[in-house]
Design a protein around this motif. Structure first.
Motif, PDB file in Angstrom:
ATOM      1  N   ALA A  50       1.139 -19.841  -5.949  1.00 53.47           N
ATOM      2  CA  ALA A  50       0.853 -18.512  -6.496  1.00 53.47           C
ATOM      3  C   ALA A  50      -0.097 -17.741  -5.588  1.00 53.47           C
ATOM      4  CB  ALA A  50       0.261 -18.641  -7.900  1.00 53.47           C
ATOM      5  N   LEU A  51      -1.064 -18.438  -5.019  1.00 56.62           N
ATOM      6  CA  LEU A  51      -2.068 -17.750  -4.213  1.00 56.62           C
ATOM      7  C   LEU A  51      -1.486 -17.221  -2.908  1.00 56.62           C
ATOM      8  CD1 LEU A  51      -5.131 -20.090  -4.738  1.00 56.62           C
ATOM      9  CD2 LEU A  51      -4.895 -17.741  -5.522  1.00 56.62           C
ATOM     10  N   VAL A  52      -0.448 -17.873  -2.399  1.00 61.18           N
ATOM     11  CA  VAL A  52       0.096 -17.433  -1.117  1.00 61.18           C
ATOM     12  C   VAL A  52       1.342 -16.569  -1.297  1.00 61.18           C
ATOM     13  CG1 VAL A  52       1.028 -18.180   1.099  1.00 61.18           C
ATOM     14  CG2 VAL A  52      -0.838 -19.462   0.044  1.00 61.18           C
ATOM     15  N   HIS A  53       2.255 -16.992  -2.148  1.00 62.66           N
ATOM     16  CA  HIS A  53       3.566 -16.355  -2.159  1.00 62.66           C
ATOM     17  C   HIS A  53       3.868 -15.486  -3.378  1.00 62.66           C
ATOM     18  CE1 HIS A  53       4.959 -18.129   1.547  1.00 62.66           C
ATOM     19  NE2 HIS A  53       4.469 -19.285   1.169  1.00 62.66           N
ATOM     20  N   LEU A  54       2.920 -15.389  -4.297  1.00 62.74           N
ATOM     21  CA  LEU A  54       3.162 -14.486  -5.421  1.00 62.74           C
ATOM     22  C   LEU A  54       2.095 -13.414  -5.426  1.00 62.74           C
ATOM     23  CD1 LEU A  54       3.960 -16.944  -8.356  1.00 62.74           C
ATOM     24  CD2 LEU A  54       5.570 -15.710  -6.924  1.00 62.74           C
ATOM     25  N   ARG A  55       2.445 -12.292  -6.028  1.00 63.75           N
ATOM     26  CA  ARG A  55       1.453 -11.240  -6.176  1.00 63.75           C
ATOM     27  C   ARG A  55       0.534 -11.646  -7.307  1.00 63.75           C
ATOM     28  NH1 ARG A  55       0.204  -5.598  -6.270  1.00 63.75           N
ATOM     29  NH2 ARG A  55      -0.025  -5.521  -8.521  1.00 63.75           N
ATOM     30  N   THR A  56      -0.714 -11.919  -6.961  1.00 59.19           N
ATOM     31  CA  THR A  56      -1.621 -12.451  -7.968  1.00 59.19           C
ATOM     32  C   THR A  56      -2.854 -11.576  -8.093  1.00 59.19           C
ATOM     33  OG1 THR A  56      -0.916 -14.631  -7.220  1.00 59.19           O
ATOM     34  CG2 THR A  56      -2.772 -14.554  -8.723  1.00 59.19           C
ATOM     35  N   PRO A  57      -2.909 -10.753  -9.126  1.00 54.83           N
ATOM     36  CA  PRO A  57      -4.129  -9.968  -9.328  1.00 54.83           C
ATOM     37  C   PRO A  57      -5.300 -10.911  -9.588  1.00 54.83           C
ATOM     38  CG  PRO A  57      -2.335  -9.261 -10.794  1.00 54.83           C
ATOM     39  CD  PRO A  57      -1.895 -10.520 -10.170  1.00 54.83           C
ATOM     40  N   LYS A 115      -6.772 -12.628  -7.304  1.00 52.63           N
ATOM     41  CA  LYS A 115      -6.725 -13.731  -6.351  1.00 52.63           C
ATOM     42  C   LYS A 115      -8.056 -13.903  -5.623  1.00 52.63           C
ATOM     43  CE  LYS A 115      -3.570 -13.113  -3.225  1.00 52.63           C
ATOM     44  NZ  LYS A 115      -2.247 -13.294  -2.604  1.00 52.63           N
TER      45      LYS A 115
END
Lengths: 303, 316
Positions: A119-126, A128
């Protein structure tokens, strides 16, 4: 095709990938420097191996031999292993406790770290940045010591004092930060085009992770498993604080308190217990070392 | 240091995350397990310990009202000679332990890096890494036996084999206040040697081999070349390891509990052991005072770490 491209930039990091580097070395017999170098390294290896060899030999000494202190036993006596597991009260339970707690910790932390790294690298994570900052900060804060009082209090309120599996909860937290960083480092070696391409093909985040990315980060997973195995299998501070009954305790606590070498705990038997305690880690390492080394080189050492 | 930057350069990220219920990003579901454990058993306990430290909470005083006392615990703790001494003892061990934990592995890494035969080099790496596969507390138990006066092989060699000492004057590695820190440092070095060597080998692997070659042609000797050419390139690793190992060494507790127990006059009675004993062993388990000790130790460490970061900031 994609896979090969992905591993390619990593490959050249491995030491000695370029044979050209050694052209200056004289090609004839070994020089004085080479001999000295290997001698020094062999001395270091002997220092590393000696304590382990000593405890291994102690565990197969007969009782009279054990108190003679000679390193090499006159007779080999393998009975201590069976004896300690069968006859020392609670020891089999302690062993099982360690297995239970370690398995739970490794499984939970590994899953959590894979999901988070992805999630931290490949998803858009508000949010983060906040999460990452907190994880980094925790690496520099003596949480293990300072938080102990409150962790003990949490476990007490959850009714988990003296409940062995309860140790899993603080154990997962123990190395979650470093595990997430290892997985994050691994996911960063995967180019961003790959998920983009898959996304266009209509793959959701779960399918992308399980189907496409997991095989690419497998070396990192090995590192995470080993790191967490070592941390949980040997944890002492929480185990000694949160478990009061001998039968609820894990192996390290039992071994640390089993000094004196009297009665059931005569030295060769303690040594046998010790050898059994360190064997799983060493066996696992000897099996997994290839991936472990690769994983270390690929991403794990970046943090 | 661990990079906190996003993997995506700003503005080039994946365009839109999926959302549940309109506002909840799916990616948070992936983070949920990590956040639950990290907040529940790391962040919350730290904050909770801070809260306790401002009260007069003592665990065994059941049913008594807990009052807010402001900075009383901190004031008392800062004037407490046991805490001052405990911090000083931890710092003493750190100063002894950290240099060896950096330079011995660096030396070994330079040697292993020069081994030409790939198989032999791998063999050295594997042997050196064996202790890293033994969990810390089990390492401490093993070395407690190594240093033992009756069963330990070290004194057996010194007394029975070499005859340098007798049973009466043999060195008490753990029992002697002068020897206990060096003995523990040797144990820690043994444990960390392989793991730290890996860091330096990773650093050495990316140094161009042409560079030393060019210097060698110029007639520089190995020693000069190491400090002029190799060491500056390893410096970032050194700085990271100094900060990390400072953090571990100052907060050591398992070793001291296993080897030293609660003997206040011994060097192993550091601030961590004092905190543990106050919270769980002595008196009414004065956990609010112990919480203050824990936070003072943590703050002292953070101040030094911040100082190290400032000192090591990249100047280019």
């Amino acid at each position: 095709m994609a896979t090969r491209e992905l591993t390619a930039p990593v490959a050249h990091v491995s030491p000695r990938a370029t044979p050209v580097a050694d052209t200056w070395r004289p090609r004839r017999g070994p020089t004085m420097g080479t001999v000295l170098r290997h001698l020094t390294l062999i001395v270091f290896c002997v220092i590393i191996l000696f304590p382990i060899a000593w405890v291994l030999l102690l565990s197969v000494k007969s009782l009279p031999d054990a108190y003679q202190n000679e390193i090499w036993p006159t007779v080999f006596d393998f009975s201590h292993y069976a004896y300690s597991l069968q006859r020392i009260p609670t020891l089999a339970t302690n062993f099982w406790n360690s297995v239970l707690v370690t398995t739970g910790t490794v499984v939970l932390t590994t899953i959590a770290a894979i999901l988070a790294g992805y999630a931290l690298v490949h998803l858009r994570t508000p949010g983060k940045a906040v999460i990452l900052a907190l994880l980094v900060a925790s690496l520099f804060f003596p949480t293990r010591v300072t938080a102990l009082i409150a962790i003990w209090d949490i476990q007490r309120r959850l009714g988990l004092i003296n409940v062995t599996w309860g140790l899993i909860l603080p154990y997962v937290a123990l190395s979650i930060a470093i595990s997430v960083f290892i997985m994050r480092g691994m996911f960063e070696t995967i180019p961003k085009d790959l998920p983009d391409a898959a996304r266009i093909d209509g793959a959701g985040p779960v399918r992308m992770l399980l189907g496409i990315m997991l095989p690419l980060v497998s070396n990192g997973i090995v590192v995470v498993i080993i790191v967490n195995f070592v941390a949980a299998w040997g944890e002492y501070l929480l185990a000694v604080s949160l478990m009061n009954d001998q039968s609820a305790r894990t192996l390290p606590v039992v071994l640390a308190s089993a000094s004196g070498g009297m009665g059931a705990w005569v030295w060769p038997r303690i040594a046998a217990v010790y050898v059994m305690a360190i064997t799983p880690g060493l066996v696992a390492f000897s099996i997994a070392q290839r991936w472990y080394m690769k994983g270390l080189q690929e991403g794990a050492l970046k943090t | 240091m661990a990079q906190v930057v996003s993997a995506y350069p700003s503005g080039r990220g994946p365009r839109r995350g999926r959302r549940l219920l309109g506002w909840f990003p799916v990616s948070w579901l992936f983070l949920l397990p990590t956040v639950v454990f990290f907040v529940g058993w790391q962040i919350y306990p730290i904050v909770e310990v801070a809260r306790i430290s401002f009260t007069d909470y003592q665990f065994l005083r059941l049913g008594q009202q807990v009052n807010f006392v402001g900075f009383d615990n901190f004031r008392r703790a800062l004037a407490d000679p046991l805490l001052q001494q405990g911090l000083l003892r931890a710092a003493t061990f750190t100063a002894l332990f950290v240099p060896g934990m950096i330079f011995i592995p660096m030396f070994v890494a330079v040697l292993v890096d020069r081994v030409v035969n790939q198989k032999v080099a791998t063999f050295y790496r594997l042997v050196l890494l064996i202790p890293a596969m033994i969990p810390g507390p089990l390492v401490f138990v093993l070395w407690k036996w190594m240093y033992d006066l009756y069963i330990g092989p070290i004194n057996w060699v010194l007394v029975d084999v070499l005859g340098i000492y007798t049973n009466r004057n043999q060195p008490q590695w753990i029992g002697d206040p002068q020897l206990v820190f060096p003995s523990l440092a040797v144990m820690e070095w043994w444990w960390g040697l392989g793991y730290h060597t890996m860091f330096f080998l990773a650093g050495l692997a990316v140094i161009s081999k042409d560079l030393p070659d060019a210097a060698r042609v110029d007639g520089a000797n190995e020693w000069r070349m190491f400090w002029d050419v190799t060491f500056p390139r390893l410096l970032p690793i050194v700085l990271v390891l100094v900060v990390l190992r400072f953090g571990t060494a100052m907060a050591i507790i398992d070793e001291y509990l296993i080897m030293g127990a609660f003997q206040r006059d011994r060097p192993t009675y550091t601030w961590t052991v004092y905190m543990f004993e106050t919270a769980f062993v002595t008196g009414d388990h004065n956990q609010s005072y112990a919480a203050a000790i824990g936070w003072i130790g943590a703050i002292a460490m953070l101040v030094v770490v911040a100082g190290l970061f400032y000192l090591f900031r990249s100047r280019d």
